[in-house]
Design a protein around this motif. Structure first.
Motif, PDB file in Angstrom:
ATOM      1  N   ARG A  98      48.561  39.954  35.285  1.00  0.00           N
ATOM      2  CA  ARG A  98      48.296  41.328  35.137  1.00  0.00           C
ATOM      3  C   ARG A  98      48.400  41.929  33.844  1.00  0.00           C
ATOM      4  O   ARG A  98      47.466  42.586  33.435  1.00  0.00           O
ATOM      5  CB  ARG A  98      49.532  42.019  35.957  1.00  0.00           C
ATOM      6  CG  ARG A  98      49.183  43.743  35.880  1.00  0.00           C
ATOM      7  CD  ARG A  98      50.320  44.344  36.524  1.00  0.00           C
ATOM      8  NE  ARG A  98      50.162  44.365  38.103  1.00  0.00           N
ATOM      9  CZ  ARG A  98      50.953  43.918  38.862  1.00  0.00           C
ATOM     10  NH1 ARG A  98      52.057  43.396  38.318  1.00  0.00           N
ATOM     11  NH2 ARG A  98      51.026  43.602  40.115  1.00  0.00           N
ATOM     12  N   GLN A 119      43.632  39.100  37.948  1.00  0.00           N
ATOM     13  CA  GLN A 119      44.188  39.101  39.219  1.00  0.00           C
ATOM     14  C   GLN A 119      43.836  37.942  40.000  1.00  0.00           C
ATOM     15  O   GLN A 119      42.809  37.413  39.963  1.00  0.00           O
ATOM     16  CB  GLN A 119      43.624  40.598  39.556  1.00  0.00           C
ATOM     17  CG  GLN A 119      42.220  40.696  40.119  1.00  0.00           C
ATOM     18  CD  GLN A 119      41.484  41.925  40.522  1.00  0.00           C
ATOM     19  OE1 GLN A 119      42.053  42.968  40.258  1.00  0.00           O
ATOM     20  NE2 GLN A 119      40.332  41.865  41.507  1.00  0.00           N
ATOM     21  N   ASP A 145      45.218  40.675  45.180  1.00  0.00           N
ATOM     22  CA  ASP A 145      45.558  42.040  44.362  1.00  0.00           C
ATOM     23  C   ASP A 145      44.790  43.153  44.760  1.00  0.00           C
ATOM     24  O   ASP A 145      43.543  43.121  44.947  1.00  0.00           O
ATOM     25  CB  ASP A 145      45.441  41.566  43.069  1.00  0.00           C
ATOM     26  CG  ASP A 145      46.845  40.848  42.468  1.00  0.00           C
ATOM     27  OD1 ASP A 145      47.634  40.659  43.414  1.00  0.00           O
ATOM     28  OD2 ASP A 145      46.610  40.302  41.353  1.00  0.00           O
TER      29      ASP A 145
END
Length: 462
Positions: free
Chosen positions: A453, A458, A462
């Motif tokens: 992150r 990602q 996510d």
């Protein structure tokens, strides 16, 4: 301000002796951002900076430049090498005349017996530095130390140049402040050795069922590529914003930056007291408080995770028994919750034996069963045989110690290695007799999240 030291060259084959001079100057400062100070050294000290902030956020250390470095590629004696050279340097300093002590910062690789892979080729198995300019923020006080270590006599002109350099850094940090950075743009994400990793879980599980070991931690990596070269200051700012509840660390070596946000203390030594954290067993965070509590309770009741945790408690307790006059351990774990994950956590503390040092504790504790396995020797042999990568600094001890011997080391997990337009992330999990390859794979995905992150990437969920 100059004292003399007779010391041997780092290379044991060279027996010549020489004199070392050590200059220290300390000033107290106000209203200074640690990130801004780190950024201020970007041009003059690129590749020679470090950053540390403890989990409680009451101690921050920033280093710019190298006044003195200690490196070792030895195996068993690398801890002793660092300790001896640091003590020898401190012996000629007049640090007690100043309100802030010199601090040595650095790291050890996870396993010096594992062959070095390409991304870790620039790092020694022990790599420590005393900064030329050292910022310490402790509670409400801020100090900047400047250090000169030289085999030549230190002149008034040397000191003037050093102080002028310090003043310029402070001006940059105070006037310009900390920069704002846009989110990083990841262009590709690859899982090196994914099939080999999954196969290693099956191989290790079979060996555990045969009784070779009780638990073995197997790790893997995740490789990212960015649209443009990424600076150390940018990465540190992103991690600082994303993971405020963890130990934050960054260590430069030439064009390489090792950084992370670890939840795990290896050992803290303060006023002859030692503190450690048993952290093993993990589960993700819940989307709601109710879900979070349910997940946390399931972790507290999970036999596999409790077994993994107990291995760590027993090993760290044994280390404290050997190195402390007395020590205390709670009877049951509690939950340690950070942004992306929650862990089983048991704190341990004790009063050090006379003569015991922080680096002796580090050598004794590393690697804990949470990062290596149990029993230690058998687990390490299996990691060398089956883990399809070199961990380098990942999962090794990283931290600092001062002239008096106080200091703190964290376990360098939730970490990554940045190399200009590329980054390598690392995560692992404990393998026991009933482990399943895909379940362990999924657990590493949870552990990748903090660094992923921060770096602008990602996962699919996510």
């Amino acid at each position: 301000m100059n004292r003399k030291l007779s010391t041997t060259n780092d290379d044991p084959s060279k027996k010549d002796q020489s004199t070392v001079h050590f200059f220290i100057d300390t000033i107290e400062v106000e209203r200074l951002s640690a990130l801004a100070f780190f950024e201020a050294g970007e041009d003059a000290f690129d590749g020679k900076r470090f950053f540390w902030q403890n989990r409680e956020k009451n101690f921050t250390l920033v280093g710019l430049g190298h006044a003195y470095t200690i490196e070792s590629n030895e195996d068993e004696s690398r801890y002793e090498t660092v300790e001896q050279q640091w003590k020898a340097l401190i012996a000629v300093s007049n640090y007690k005349d100043y309100p802030q002590q010199p601090i040595l910062f650095g790291s050890y690789t996870f396993d010096p017996k594992k062959a070095v892979s390409n991304e870790w080729s620039h790092f020694s198995h022990a790599y420590f530095a005393l900064a030329t300019h050292q910022l310490v923020i402790r509670n409400e006080k801020m100090y900047v130390n400047s250090h000169i270590v030289s085999r030549e006599a230190i002149t008034v002109e040397d000191i003037k140049r050093c102080n002028a350099e310090r003043d310029e850094l402070l001006h940059k940090a105070q006037v310009r402040g900390s920069k704002s950075y846009a989110k990083l743009h990841v262009t590709s994400m690859m899982e090196p050795y994914k099939e080999e990793y999954l196969q290693s879980i099956t191989q290790v599980t079979d060996k555990i069922k045969e009784g070779v070991a009780e638990k073995v931690v197997i790790a893997r990596s995740l490789a990212l590529e960015f649209s443009a070269e990424v600076t150390a200051s940018n990465v540190l700012a992103q991690v600082y914003a994303e993971q405020p509840e963890s130990y934050l660390f960054a260590l430069e070596k030439e064009q390489n930056l090792f950084f992370g946000a670890s939840p795990e203390r290896l050992v803290l030594v303060k006023d002859n007291k030692a503190y450690s954290s048993c952290i093993a067993g993990s589960i993700k965070r819940g989307a709601t408080k109710e879900m979070d509590d349910q997940l946390g309770q399931s972790l507290l009741n999970d036999a596999k995770n409790l077994q993994e945790h107990q291995y760590v408690v027993e090993m760290i307790s044994q280390s404290f028994k050997e190195n402390c006059i007395n020590y205390t351990v709670p009877t049951a774990p509690q939950l340690l919750r950070i942004r992306d994950i929650q862990h089983l956590y048991t704190p341990v503390e004790g009063d050090l034996n006379e003569g015991a040092t922080i680096l002796q504790m580090v050598a004794n504790l590393h690697p804990t069963p949470a990062l290596g396995g149990s029993p230690r020797g058998k687990a390490m042999d299996m990691i060398r045989d089956y883990e399809p990568m070199n961990r380098g600094l990942y999962a090794g001890p990283i931290g600092w110690m001062n002239a008096e011997g106080d200091g703190e080391f964290a376990v360098a997990i939730r970490s990554a290695l940045l190399q200009q337009k590329k980054a390598f992330l690392y995560a692992g999990g404990g393998i026991v007799a009933d482990s399943e390859a895909m379940s362990e794979y999924d657990e590493t995905l949870v552990k990748f999240r903090p660094m992923l992150r921060a770096l602008g990437g990602q996962l699919n969920d996510d």
